[in-house]
Design a protein around this motif. Structure first.
Motif, PDB file in Angstrom:
ATOM      1  N   ASN A  63     -49.452  16.493  20.565  1.00 37.16           N
ATOM      2  CA  ASN A  63     -48.224  15.693  20.125  1.00 37.16           C
ATOM      3  C   ASN A  63     -47.648  14.999  21.319  1.00 37.16           C
ATOM      4  O   ASN A  63     -48.005  15.521  22.920  1.00 37.16           O
ATOM      5  CB  ASN A  63     -46.867  16.115  19.732  1.00 37.16           C
ATOM      6  N   CYS A  93     -48.644  16.219  25.796  1.00 34.40           N
ATOM      7  CA  CYS A  93     -48.541  17.968  25.268  1.00 34.40           C
ATOM      8  C   CYS A  93     -50.262  18.503  25.000  1.00 34.40           C
ATOM      9  O   CYS A  93     -50.477  17.550  24.209  1.00 34.40           O
ATOM     10  CB  CYS A  93     -47.476  18.261  23.665  1.00 34.40           C
ATOM     11  N   CYS A 153     -42.612  16.407  24.032  1.00 32.22           N
ATOM     12  CA  CYS A 153     -42.474  17.439  22.866  1.00 32.22           C
ATOM     13  C   CYS A 153     -41.387  17.884  23.541  1.00 32.22           C
ATOM     14  O   CYS A 153     -42.191  17.877  25.667  1.00 32.22           O
ATOM     15  CB  CYS A 153     -43.738  18.426  23.217  1.00 32.22           C
TER      16      CYS A 153
END
Ligand SMILES: [Zn+2]
Length: 388
Positions: A258, A254, A261
């Motif tokens: 992260n 993402c 997500c």
């Protein structure tokens, strides 16, 4: 001595705000207020007398009583104060006026489509707010403040819109400071989902709920979480980023850094891309929901898949915070019957407290002028919810 005086003034103010925050949601008699607050009838009468004198409370007709004197109901005076709400979204900007009961009075679109930077946009917004205040002919002294809602991430403490994707004109703009310079009112900023959570708590599907999450699913995923009837913000105002909680640690990368997500799977554009829906000529949630409703098996599977994504994140949040409800909002609220059924099935079989209580999965109930009422709710929240 001084300490005692300060404490009693504080308590008086706290009790006043507490009574206001109760009767703004439902009219009550003095006796009911005494029962609900634990204050004595005498204390209630004294505070009410003052609130009536200040024009904040009105006696609203006579209630039903089988015997004896019929109770007089007390209600908030909707015209005592007003709030300006300003919603800045990616595709449009609107400003409007809401009364003390959260009722929409007047609103209009603010045309900033053709301006190129935030300085020019703020000049257009300033004019729109001044014009709408003039048009309503409401005494300018009756405005409690200006509430602004915008896409996140924002720094609500300092009043700055940070760097929301696809929103370059507004990056790092301290809009609260700019608007405050131009009006003699308090100005507050919240992200759209937090503002909508406050509006749902006070005027929508969240009335009577103390622990719930408002989940907005459209071009992105936003959430606003209410715990013990208050908006949960976290230490710096960045709490509730449920769209950036992972549902697959090996998943898609993402933009936030992260992996996996929720937003990269379950926002509407992500769902359309990942399920290759364009190959079937499908470009919107509306088309998915319409086709599923008429029996299209593939679109029903797409909805099942969306329910799986959303419930993975929702179950995590419920297991951490033990919420009593989740309220869905955004584009996904169109024909949500099948999605809601699937979410309920997934969630009721998986949350840890399932044997103790059930979680309500609801859809947002503020249909009209939701952006204006949400933005205004930011100011109402400051006004009514005195910190005890
Ligand atoms: Zn992310």
């Amino acid at each position: 001595m001084e300490r005692k005086a300060r404490n009693s003034a504080y308590m008086k103010q706290a009790n006043r705000q507490r009574i206001l925050s109760i009767i703004r949601k439902k009219p009550l008699s003095r006796a009911e207020l005494a029962r609900e607050t634990g204050l004595t009838r005498a204390a209630i009468s004294l505070i009410i007398e003052e609130l009536i004198k200040d024009g904040l409370v009105t006696e609203s007709g006579v209630g039903e009583a089988e015997f004896g004197r019929k109770p007089v109901y007390l209600a908030i005076n909707p015209d005592r104060f007003y709030v300006v709400g300003l919603n800045i979204a990616r595709d449009r900007c609107v400003c409007g006026i809401v009364n003390l009961k959260g009722e929409h009075v007047l609103s209009e679109e603010v045309h900033i489509e053709n301006v190129y930077n935030s300085e020019e946009a703020i000049i257009v917004i300033e004019k729109a707010i001044s014009d709408i205040i003039k048009r309503t002919e409401i005494d300018p002294g009756k405005f409690l403040g200006i509430g602004i809602s915008a896409p996140g991430p924002i720094d609500s403490i300092n009043g700055t819109i940070l760097n929301p994707p696809n929103f370059p004109m507004w990056h790092n703009v301290n809009i609260v400071r700019e608007i405050k310079k131009r009006f003699p009112y308090d100005v507050y900023l919240e992200n759209n989902a937090n503002a909508l959570a406050l509006a749902e708590r006070d005027y929508g599907a969240g009335i009577g709920l103390k622990y719930f999450m408002l989940l907005v699913v459209d071009t992105g995923i936003g959430a606003g979480i209410i715990t013990d009837s208050r908006l949960y913000r976290g230490i710096g105002g960045f709490g509730s980023e449920v769209g950036h909680t992972s549902i697959d640690f090996n998943g898609l990368k993402c933009d936030c850094g992260n992996k996996g997500c929720l937003e990269t799977y379950a926002s509407i554009p992500s769902l359309i891309r990942n399920m290759k829906l364009r190959e079937y000529g499908i470009n919107s949630w509306r088309e998915i929901a319409d086709r599923a409703e008429t029996g299209d098996k593939f679109c029903q599977e797409v909805i099942d898949r969306e329910a799986l994504y959303l419930s993975a994140a929702i179950i995590n949040v419920i297991n951490i915070l033990e919420l009593e409800a989740v309220i869905l909002a955004g584009y996904i609220n169109y024909r949500p019957g099948l999605l809601l059924r699937r979410l309920r099935e997934n969630i009721e079989n998986s949350v840890i407290n399932r044997n103790a209580r059930s979680v309500n999965i609801l859809n947002s109930s503020i249909r009209e002028h939701a952006e204006i009422i949400s933005a205004a709710s930011i100011v109402m929240d400051k006004y009514f919810n005195f910190s005890f």
